[in-house]
Design a protein around this motif. Structure first.
Motif, short mmCIF file in Angstrom:
data_model
loop_
_atom_site.label_atom_id
_atom_site.label_comp_id
_atom_site.label_asym_id
_atom_site.label_seq_id
_atom_site.Cartn_x
_atom_site.Cartn_y
_atom_site.Cartn_z
N THR A 146 7.50 4.66 2.98
CA THR A 146 7.39 3.30 2.44
C THR A 146 6.20 2.57 3.03
OG1 THR A 146 9.79 3.23 2.15
CG2 THR A 146 8.62 1.13 2.10
N ALA A 147 5.97 2.77 4.35
CA ALA A 147 4.82 2.13 5.00
C ALA A 147 3.51 2.57 4.36
CB ALA A 147 4.82 2.46 6.49
N LEU A 148 3.43 3.85 3.99
CA LEU A 148 2.20 4.36 3.39
C LEU A 148 2.00 3.80 1.98
CD1 LEU A 148 0.10 6.31 4.58
CD2 LEU A 148 1.09 8.12 3.17
N VAL A 149 3.06 3.76 1.19
CA VAL A 149 2.96 3.21 -0.17
C VAL A 149 2.56 1.74 -0.11
CG1 VAL A 149 4.24 2.67 -2.28
CG2 VAL A 149 4.66 4.83 -1.09
N THR A 150 3.24 0.98 0.74
CA THR A 150 2.94 -0.46 0.88
C THR A 150 1.52 -0.68 1.35
OG1 THR A 150 5.26 -0.88 1.43
CG2 THR A 150 3.67 -2.59 2.00
N GLY A 151 1.08 0.12 2.32
CA GLY A 151 -0.25 -0.05 2.89
C GLY A 151 -1.36 0.17 1.89
N SER A 156 -5.66 -2.63 -1.71
CA SER A 156 -6.23 -2.55 -3.07
C SER A 156 -6.47 -1.11 -3.51
CB SER A 156 -7.55 -3.35 -3.15
OG SER A 156 -7.34 -4.69 -2.80
N GLN A 157 -5.58 -0.20 -3.08
CA GLN A 157 -5.64 1.19 -3.51
C GLN A 157 -4.26 1.60 -4.06
OE1 GLN A 157 -7.17 2.52 0.46
NE2 GLN A 157 -8.70 3.60 -0.77
N PRO A 158 -3.78 0.85 -5.06
CA PRO A 158 -2.42 1.12 -5.54
C PRO A 158 -2.25 2.51 -6.15
CG PRO A 158 -3.58 -0.35 -7.06
CD PRO A 158 -4.43 -0.22 -5.83
N ASN A 185 5.38 -2.80 -6.81
CA ASN A 185 4.21 -3.62 -6.48
C ASN A 185 2.91 -2.85 -6.73
OD1 ASN A 185 5.77 -5.80 -5.69
ND2 ASN A 185 5.82 -5.19 -3.53
N ALA A 186 2.94 -1.55 -6.44
CA ALA A 186 1.76 -0.71 -6.71
C ALA A 186 1.53 -0.59 -8.22
CB ALA A 186 1.95 0.67 -6.09
N CYS A 187 2.61 -0.47 -8.99
CA CYS A 187 2.48 -0.43 -10.45
C CYS A 187 1.86 -1.73 -10.97
CB CYS A 187 3.85 -0.21 -11.10
SG CYS A 187 4.58 1.41 -10.80
N LEU A 188 2.30 -2.85 -10.40
CA LEU A 188 1.76 -4.14 -10.81
C LEU A 188 0.28 -4.24 -10.48
CD1 LEU A 188 1.99 -7.06 -11.78
CD2 LEU A 188 2.89 -7.68 -9.53
N ALA A 189 -0.08 -3.82 -9.26
CA ALA A 189 -1.49 -3.91 -8.84
C ALA A 189 -2.39 -3.00 -9.66
CB ALA A 189 -1.61 -3.57 -7.36
#
Length: 768
Positions: A146-151, A156-158, A185-189
């Motif tokens: 999760t930390a890696l996905v969030t990071g 700005s590298q979703p 959040n990555a999908c949104l970005a």
């Protein structure tokens, strides 16, 4: 208990003469949770450490770092508050130093500490370091993934974050609802609503959809990516909605003008459910009131914010102030603004953009210009304050300069954008191109356009429109083709500018080709402006019968502007039968613009159709169109001069009228013939034009002042509130030749650039 993991060490072991253990240093963290894995190991270590019974106490970060520097043996948990401190200070160097010590002591094998370090690297922007550490970890848990996905999303590298999520699933690991929220959040970005729907399906499959935080992420994803219906469905499926849930949906409605009532309804439902709104909720509700232009409701929301203690919150004050501006309550807005001691740049921007927007809704042109000057004054005060303008400030104030044709102020702001570094921003640069176009400086607009590092379709369209309005149709067409080659998709406004250029040049085949291209290649349905350009083209060429055939063939219903154009064009080309037919169609619409009635009166009076004159005057009285107010402005050395028709209030009035008489006499010698226009008098019984001297309209007086007070060879720029009449247009065109000056007049319909006895409108811009 503190929100971050802490460490505890024996005071006797580390500091024989420890200070008062009750003292809590500012950078310390609280006692560790013994139920955690690292807490249990730490407790076991203490219990087996030779019978030491000294109490545990929080360790200051400086103390801990000192221990690392001295090379003392430490437990793994000691690294956690140090890493937390690295995040707070954004110190990548310190994080790497701690990592080095961890590698030296072997603490890097601790999964919890290594996960904390992955998070720190991501928070400090070192995504490669984080990934290397992650790949080297012998063991990972769901928190690590999760930390890696969030990071990646934070940096700005979703897309990379989404790849990590897919990799996690392929390895057979089960994500938590926190992981799913981070993935959404990555999908949104990355604007990937399809993958977001797949994640949504996964959440439903494993029963995570009903978790409030998960539902909030789904609502935000769908709302931000334009699927409000899906957002609402996700919203109603959340069993326990919190303030974030409600605020997410209300904010989404505030961003869509078609959902204002829904947003307000949700706010009422929120109150009925007993959920207390926060400052973000109230800001969005105020925005809804502003869109609805509902000042009464806005005042109720303002009172409610006082009741719950949010009245001092800056976003709430900003949105309240902006609502007052949108409703034209400028005194109340200014009072709120002046009372703000904590005004931010957002506050200043709201005032400037608010005044810029209400220029269009002013009751008359005088009020509009007054509001524009107020925006310029606020911008001046901003520059004198401790605040620094941002890109939104510059784009808003440049739009004000465009509306007022305030070239000198616009040039000064251009210089400030260069100095501040905002010129490279595409929004500011687009506003700059538009400003120069509106002020009649096509060369400066082109220079700004060519210097742009990136261009949007807005910028391309603005430049194409500029070439079209400045009478350079070939350049407009060439730029459109370059736009297509650059892969930029035109919109309906782009095609209006393009067809207008074809109309000016009389390029019938090209216009018809682009008209078909718009429909077939770009699937853009023509609107009345596109039809209007095609009709203008036929009328310019004298092919008025083809214009009427085009209307019949396409089946669209012309509006007031198009019928007016047909009346003027048919009359100009001597086809009075079609002119009278177009006039009848125009009167059926019961037009609202007074200039339309002047056009009809001129035609009927010149042909002595007195019954039609009476009919037009009667309709004018029924529609209460008022009288024609003729006003013009000219700015000379930062001072604005205002003129009305036959104005004699200027101190140099005698010189102005003498100059005009001399110029008109010279103009007559080279072919100028005065044209008598119908004028609205106070008496409704006047059916025939009054005899007497020719009337000097306001723009001629403003041009005369410009010729008197500006240096020889300088461009004269005038703004007029209504369309130029045929007589003023003909005379000023010859003034430009006689005085060897470039004269720019921007009226209510278009820009006229007079030079060497010619006008950029091709002599088709004067209405009556």
């Amino acid at each position: 208990m503190a929100s971050t993991p802490s460490l505890a060490v024996s005071a006797a072991a580390v500091f024989p003469s420890a200070a008062d253990p009750r003292r809590q240093p500012p950078a310390s963290v609280a006692i560790v949770d013994k139920n955690s894995s690292y807490g249990r190991s730490l407790q076991a270590a203490d219990n087996g450490g030779g019978g030491m019974e000294a109490p545990l106490r929080p360790l200051d970060v400086q103390e801990a770092m000192s221990m690392l520097t001295e090379g003392k043996a430490v437990q793994s948990a000691m690294y956690v508050p140090l890493l937390h401190r690295c995040v707070e200070t954004g110190s990548l160097g310190a994080a790497r130093a701690v990592h080095g010590h961890m590698a030296k002591t072997g603490a890097g094998a601790d999964m919890f500490v290594a996960t904390s370090l992955v998070n720190v690297y991501m928070r400090c922007g070192a995504t490669r370091d984080a990934r290397r550490l992650f790949d080297g970890m012998p063991e990972r848990n769901v928190v690590t993934w999760t930390a890696l996905v969030t990071g990646y999303t934070l940096n700005s590298q979703p897309a990379l974050g989404l790849e990590v999520f897919v990799e996690m699933l392929e390895m057979g690991r089960y994500p938590s609802h926190y992981t799913l929220g981070a993935t959404l959040n990555a999908c949104l970005a990355s604007y990937d609503v399809d993958l977001g729907r797949q994640v949504h399906g996964y959440a439903i499959k494993y029963g995570a959809e009903s978790i409030t935080s998960m539902g909030n992420s789904l609502c935000r994803l769908y709302a931000k990516l334009g699927s409000l219906d899906s957002a609402l469905r996700a919203f109603w499926r959340i069993p326990e909605k919190n303030v974030i849930t409600w605020t997410t949906m209300i904010s989404a409605c505030a961003e869509d003008e078609d959902c204002v009532e829904l947003g307000l309804s949700l706010f009422l439902d929120m109150l009925m459910e007993g959920v207390m709104p926060n400052e973000f909720t109230l800001t969005s509700v105020m925005s809804l009131c502003g869109t609805r232009l509902d000042l009464n409701l806005g005042k109720q929301v303002q009172a409610f914010s006082f009741k719950i203690g949010c009245e001092t919150n800056l976003p709430v004050k900003n949105s309240t102030m902006y609502l007052y501006l949108r409703k034209g309550e400028t005194d109340e807005a200014m009072q709120l603004f002046e009372q703000m001691e904590d005004a931010s740049i957002i506050t200043w921007n709201a005032m400037i953009s608010g005044y810029a927007q209400i220029m269009d809704s002013a009751k008359d042109d005088l009020q509009a210009r007054s509001r524009g000057f107020q925006a310029l004054t606020i911008f001046r005060d901003l520059k004198r304050s401790a605040m620094k303008p941002d890109l939104f400030t510059f784009s808003s104030i440049l739009s004000v300069c465009s509306a007022m044709m305030a070239l000198e102020q616009g040039e000064q702001i251009h210089a400030q954008t260069i100095k501040s570094g905002f010129l490279s921003d595409v929004v500011v640069n687009s506003a700059l191109v538009n400003m120069y176009n509106k002020c009649g400086c096509i060369q400066d607009a082109n220079k700004a356009f060519l210097e742009m590092p990136t261009r949007t379709f807005v910028t391309w369209t603005s430049m194409i429109s500029g070439y079209s309005q400045h009478g350079q149709p070939q350049e407009a067409i060439q730029l459109f083709e370059e736009m297509r080659l650059a892969g930029v998709r035109p919109n309906e406004i782009t095609f209006v500018s393009l067809l207008s250029a074809c109309s000016y040049a009389g390029l019938v085949e090209e216009a018809e080709r682009y008209f078909d291209m718009m429909k077939k290649e770009y699937c853009i349905e023509p609107v009345v402006d596109h039809y209007g350009c095609m009709i203008d083209m036929f009328v310019r060429l004298g092919r008025v019968e083809d214009a009427f055939s085009f209307i019949k063939r396409t089946g669209f219903e012309p509006n007031e502007a198009i019928w007016s154009s047909l009346v003027a064009g048919c009359r100009s080309h001597g086809n009075m039968e079609l002119a009278f037919y177009a006039a009848d169609k125009l009167l059926e619409l019961k037009p609202k613009g007074i200039e339309t009635y002047i056009l009809l009166l001129n035609m009927y009076i010149s042909t002595e159709r007195w019954q039609d004159v009476a009919r037009v005057r009667k309709l004018m009285k029924q529609e209460d169109v008022g009288i024609l107010r003729d006003r013009s402005w000219i700015t000379i050395k930062d001072k604005v001069y205002f003129f009305t028709a036959n104005d004699r209030t200027h101190p140099q009035a005698t010189e102005l009228y003498q100059l005009l008489e001399n110029l008109l006499e010279k103009a007559k010698a080279i072919g100028y013939e005065p044209y008598q226009n119908a004028e609205l008098s106070d008496s409704e019984d006047d059916e025939k034009p009054a005899a007497g001297s020719l009337k000097h309209h306001s723009e001629r007086l403003a041009v005369a002042l410009g010729l008197l007070q500006t240096p020889s060879g300088a461009t004269v720029r005038v703004t007029k509130n209504i369309t130029m009449c045929r007589d003023c247009h003909s005379s000023i065109k010859l003034f430009s030749l006689l005085e060897n000056r470039e004269i720019v007049v921007r009226d209510s319909k278009r820009l006229h650039k007079f030079k060497d006895g010619r006008c950029s409108c091709g002599d088709f811009g004067a209405l009556f």
